[in-house]
Write an enzyme that holds these catalytic residues in place. Structure first.
Site, short mmCIF file in Angstrom:
data_model
loop_
_atom_site.label_atom_id
_atom_site.label_comp_id
_atom_site.label_asym_id
_atom_site.label_seq_id
_atom_site.Cartn_x
_atom_site.Cartn_y
_atom_site.Cartn_z
N ASP A 80 0.87 -1.19 0.00
CA ASP A 80 0.00 0.00 0.00
C ASP A 80 0.90 1.23 0.00
OD1 ASP A 80 -1.96 1.95 0.48
OD2 ASP A 80 -3.07 0.70 1.89
N ASP A 91 -3.43 7.30 -3.75
CA ASP A 91 -3.24 6.17 -2.84
C ASP A 91 -3.62 4.91 -3.62
OD1 ASP A 91 -3.37 4.51 -0.59
OD2 ASP A 91 -4.84 5.71 0.48
N HIS A 153 -11.80 6.36 1.32
CA HIS A 153 -11.79 7.72 1.87
C HIS A 153 -11.57 8.73 0.76
CE1 HIS A 153 -7.39 7.22 1.44
NE2 HIS A 153 -7.65 5.96 1.81
N HIS A 161 -6.56 11.09 4.35
CA HIS A 161 -7.90 10.61 4.71
C HIS A 161 -8.81 11.80 4.96
CE1 HIS A 161 -5.59 6.92 5.73
NE2 HIS A 161 -6.60 6.37 5.12
N GLU A 186 -10.98 1.11 -1.39
CA GLU A 186 -10.07 0.03 -1.00
C GLU A 186 -10.81 -1.09 -0.29
OE1 GLU A 186 -6.99 1.09 1.83
OE2 GLU A 186 -7.92 3.03 2.20
N GLU A 276 -6.54 -1.24 -4.04
CA GLU A 276 -6.98 0.15 -3.89
C GLU A 276 -6.61 0.96 -5.12
OE1 GLU A 276 -5.14 2.18 -0.60
OE2 GLU A 276 -6.65 3.75 -0.61
CO CO Z 1 -6.21 4.33 1.40
#
Ligand code: CO
Length: 288
Positions: A80, A91, A153, A161, A186, A276
Site C-alpha cells: 500500500d 493512494d 476515503h 484521509h 479500498e 486500492e
Molecule cells: Co487508502
C-alpha cells in the site's frame, strides 16, 4: 501535467515496480525503501510511508528501522503506497501471493472483482452507500467477508484521509459523490469474521499539535516534520538520522505533538487481501 494526474501515474508506476520486488527472501524494509525512492525518482514524494502487511495483517504494517521480516513464498502480501505532488495525494494498493503461489487465488480475484464493481458504480450524484453495497455483494458472492471497519476515503491537498468515507459494505450512507472529487476505494476481503482490531504501535505518526516543547532535539524534530511532511504521515525509518530518534518520538507522542497509528490485524485471525485505486469522480481512475 495536471498534479492529480501525475500523482496517480507515479503511484501506479511505483506499485508495479514494487510488485517485482516482492519475491521470496526479500526484506520488507528494503522493498519499502526502494518503492519510496522510486516515487522520488519519478518526480513525486511519498504521501505516507509504504506499508507491507502480511497474511492476517490487514493494513498499517510499516517496516521499522532494520526490520528483520523477510518475505516468504506463499505470503499474502499487501503493498500500500501513496504519492503526493505539492500535496496532491493519490493512494493505491495491491495484493501479491509471493513466489507465484495460487493457493489464495480466489481471495485475490474476489478483491479485484470487488474493486472493479465499485469503480463501475462511481459517478457524480451516486450515494457512497451504493459503492459499499457493490463491494459487499461481490465479496459475499465469492464466499468471503468484507472488512467492515476499514473504509475507503477522500484524498485531498496534504490529506490522505478526508471526507467522504467510502464503506466496504452497504451502510446506507446517502452522501453523494460530486464531480471532480478524489476518492480512494479500498476493499478488503477476508476468510475471517470481517473486522480489524487495533494492534501494536506501527511506527507511523502524524503531527497533530506543533506546540513549543522543552527539549531542543524535539523542537528540531518538529521543525523537520513540519518542513518535510506537514500533516502527512511519516515513519521512524525516515527520522533515523536524528540521534535518539526513538526517544524524541516517544517524547513528542507523550506531549501529544504527534500521534501514532496502530497496526491493523484481522480480529479473528483471517487472511486478508486488499486492492486500492484513487479515482477522480467524473474523470476516471488516477492510479490505473
Ligand atoms: Co487508502
Amino acid at each position: 501535467m495536471e498534479p492529480w494526474i501525475l500523482s496517480g501515474k507515479i503511484s501506479s508506476q511505483a506499485r508495479e515496480y514494487g510488485k517485482t520486488l516482492c519475491v521470496p527472501g526479500a526484506r520488507i524494509v528494503d522493498i519499502a525503501d526502494k518503492v519510496e525512492q522510486k516515487i522520488i525518482a519519478l518526480g513525486g514524494k511519498p504521501a505516507f510511508p509504504v506499508d507491507i502487511s502480511l497474511n492476517t495483517m490487514a493494513a498499517h504494517y510499516c517496516p521499522f528501522v532494520d526490520d528483520p521480516v523477510i518475505v516468504q513464498k506463499g505470503d499474502l502480501l499487501k503493498l500500500d503506497l501513496g504519492t503526493h505532488i505539492e500535496g496532491h495525494v493519490t493512494d493505491t494498493a495491491v495484493t501479491i501471493e509471493v513466489g507465484g503461489v495460487d493457493k489464495y487465488k480466489k481471495m485475490r480475484e474476489a478483491v479485484t472483482a470487488a474493486l472493479k464493481a465499485a469503480i463501475d458504480v462511481v459517478s457524480p450524484g451516486v450515494q457512497v452507500g451504493k459503492i459499499g453495497a457493490a463491494v459487499e455483494e461481490v465479496i459475499t458472492g465469492y464466499g468471503y467477508n468484507p472488512i467492515r471497519n476499514l473504509c475507503g476515503h477522500g484524498v485531498g491537498l496534504w490529506e490522505v484521509h478526508t471526507k467522504p468515507t467510502i464503506p466496504n459494505y452497504d451502510n446506507k450512507d446517502p452522501t453523494k459523490l460530486t464531480e471532480g472529487q478524489r476518492i480512494a476505494i479500498e476493499p478488503f476481503v477476508t476468510d475471517g469474521e470481517g473486522m480489524i482490531k487495533e494492534g501494536k504501535p506501527s511506527g507511523i505518526y502524524a503531527l497533530i499539535n506543533p506546540k513549543p516543547v522543552r527539549l531542543d532535539g524535539a523542537r528540531k524534530m518538529i521543525q523537520h516534520i513540519m518542513k518535510e511532511w506537514k500533516t502527512l504521515p511519516f515513519t521512524v525509518r525516515w527520522l533515523k538520522q536524528f540521534p535518539n530518534y526513538q526517544f524524541l518520538l516517544n517524547y513528542l507522542e507523550k506531549e501529544q505533538v504527534i500521534s501514532q497509528y496502530g497496526q491493523l490485524p484481522e480480529k479473528s485471525g483471517g487472511l486478508v487481501t486488499q486492492e486500492e485505486h484513487t479515482i477522480m469522480v467524473g474523470t476516471g481512475v488516477l492510479t490505473k
